[in-house]
Design a protein around this motif. Sequence first.
Motif, PDB file in Angstrom:
ATOM      1  N   ALA A  51       0.839  -1.205   0.000  1.00  0.00           N
ATOM      2  CA  ALA A  51       0.000   0.000   0.000  1.00  0.00           C
ATOM      3  C   ALA A  51       0.871   1.251   0.000  1.00  0.00           C
ATOM      4  O   ALA A  51       0.565   2.235  -0.695  1.00  0.00           O
ATOM      5  N   TYR A  52       1.955   1.217   0.794  1.00  0.00           N
ATOM      6  CA  TYR A  52       2.852   2.373   0.828  1.00  0.00           C
ATOM      7  C   TYR A  52       3.536   2.558  -0.528  1.00  0.00           C
ATOM      8  O   TYR A  52       3.653   3.677  -1.039  1.00  0.00           O
ATOM      9  N   VAL A  53       4.001   1.443  -1.098  1.00  0.00           N
ATOM     10  CA  VAL A  53       4.729   1.511  -2.373  1.00  0.00           C
ATOM     11  C   VAL A  53       3.823   2.011  -3.494  1.00  0.00           C
ATOM     12  O   VAL A  53       4.209   2.876  -4.290  1.00  0.00           O
ATOM     13  N   PHE A  54       2.603   1.472  -3.562  1.00  0.00           N
ATOM     14  CA  PHE A  54       1.690   1.906  -4.627  1.00  0.00           C
ATOM     15  C   PHE A  54       1.296   3.374  -4.464  1.00  0.00           C
ATOM     16  O   PHE A  54       1.070   4.081  -5.449  1.00  0.00           O
ATOM     17  N   GLY A  81       9.585  15.795   4.746  1.00  0.00           N
ATOM     18  CA  GLY A  81       9.759  14.717   5.713  1.00  0.00           C
ATOM     19  C   GLY A  81       9.211  13.388   5.231  1.00  0.00           C
ATOM     20  O   GLY A  81       8.573  12.650   5.993  1.00  0.00           O
ATOM     21  N   LEU A  82       9.468  13.049   3.966  1.00  0.00           N
ATOM     22  CA  LEU A  82       8.887  11.842   3.379  1.00  0.00           C
ATOM     23  C   LEU A  82       9.327  10.575   4.114  1.00  0.00           C
ATOM     24  O   LEU A  82       8.499   9.709   4.435  1.00  0.00           O
ATOM     25  N   SER A  83      10.626  10.444   4.402  1.00  0.00           N
ATOM     26  CA  SER A  83      11.125   9.243   5.084  1.00  0.00           C
ATOM     27  C   SER A  83      10.486   9.092   6.461  1.00  0.00           C
ATOM     28  O   SER A  83      10.094   7.993   6.869  1.00  0.00           O
ATOM     29  N   ALA A  84      10.378  10.217   7.171  1.00  0.00           N
ATOM     30  CA  ALA A  84       9.776  10.178   8.506  1.00  0.00           C
ATOM     31  C   ALA A  84       8.305   9.799   8.423  1.00  0.00           C
ATOM     32  O   ALA A  84       7.781   9.061   9.271  1.00  0.00           O
ATOM     33  N   LYS A  85       7.613  10.282   7.385  1.00  0.00           N
ATOM     34  CA  LYS A  85       6.197   9.942   7.211  1.00  0.00           C
ATOM     35  C   LYS A  85       6.019   8.446   6.967  1.00  0.00           C
ATOM     36  O   LYS A  85       5.093   7.823   7.491  1.00  0.00           O
ATOM     37  N   LEU A  86       6.915   7.870   6.176  1.00  0.00           N
ATOM     38  CA  LEU A  86       6.848   6.431   5.930  1.00  0.00           C
ATOM     39  C   LEU A  86       7.071   5.659   7.229  1.00  0.00           C
ATOM     40  O   LEU A  86       6.372   4.683   7.526  1.00  0.00           O
ATOM     41  N   GLY A  87       8.063   6.089   7.987  1.00  0.00           N
ATOM     42  CA  GLY A  87       8.336   5.449   9.268  1.00  0.00           C
ATOM     43  C   GLY A  87       7.148   5.527  10.207  1.00  0.00           C
ATOM     44  O   GLY A  87       6.783   4.534  10.863  1.00  0.00           O
ATOM     45  N   ARG A  88       6.504   6.700  10.261  1.00  0.00           N
ATOM     46  CA  ARG A  88       5.338   6.862  11.130  1.00  0.00           C
ATOM     47  C   ARG A  88       4.175   5.984  10.666  1.00  0.00           C
ATOM     48  O   ARG A  88       3.406   5.464  11.483  1.00  0.00           O
TER      49      ARG A  88
END
Length: 266
Positions: free
Chosen positions: A174-177, A245-252
Amino acid sequence: MAELCVGILGCGNMGGAILKGLAATGKYSLIGWTRTMKRLDPLLEMGVEAATDANDLVRKSSVLILGVKPYQIEDVIESLDKKLLSGKILVSIAAGTSLKTLKKAADNCCTVVRCMPNTPAMVSRGVFALCFDKKAGEKEKECVKGIFADLGLCLELTEEQFTPFSALIGAGPAYVFDLMEGLVMAGVTLGFSHAQSRSMVTELFAGCAKMAAENSAEHLMAMRDNVCSPAGLTIAGVNAMNEEGLSAKLGRAVLKANERGREMED
């Protein structure tokens, strides 16, 4: 005919994908049963046998994979003939159903296994987490691992790791798509057709995934920096991502999914 018979009870999206992937290997004798038997029609042409009912499938299978919905899993197992199930390997792909629950429903008559797949299993590029009942022997473990290794990456995890795995890898597509869709829309905004943009972005992700797999010793940030020329357009784009903050958003997102998974377990 292949010596090992794998049966799948519940041939919806994931169960059907597993059957299709295994049929393509030509290594197994395969049998399926599902409420809507027309779902099996395309698989019959690939050599999959249609069971007459659930217990017919149990009778003929050495390894039984349950592809039914989580809310159905206990009732389905309890409905099976335990004499037929005795000594078999029972694999559940139902999210949130513990080994304890599986063993209880099966009257502890067989080896039980939890499996958590992700949707790329549909194209034989899945990632599968496996957790085995304590009574599982090495031969049984190798048998099940071999089946799922034919469909992608196979990992043996503790049951405590299943929710984190689900949050990161089960939910991962879901994140990747979502990321892919953002890039596709950016391409359309820049003047490419939707079809052009989608095909380019799809190959972009496939190529980057292959580079990451083949250069596993190289840090991902180093691979990113290799694309960034001084004062170039790439670093300008990377800086914009950092501001958002894309990386942080993915982590969250992963941590929030894990938190929700823990709530569902409780």
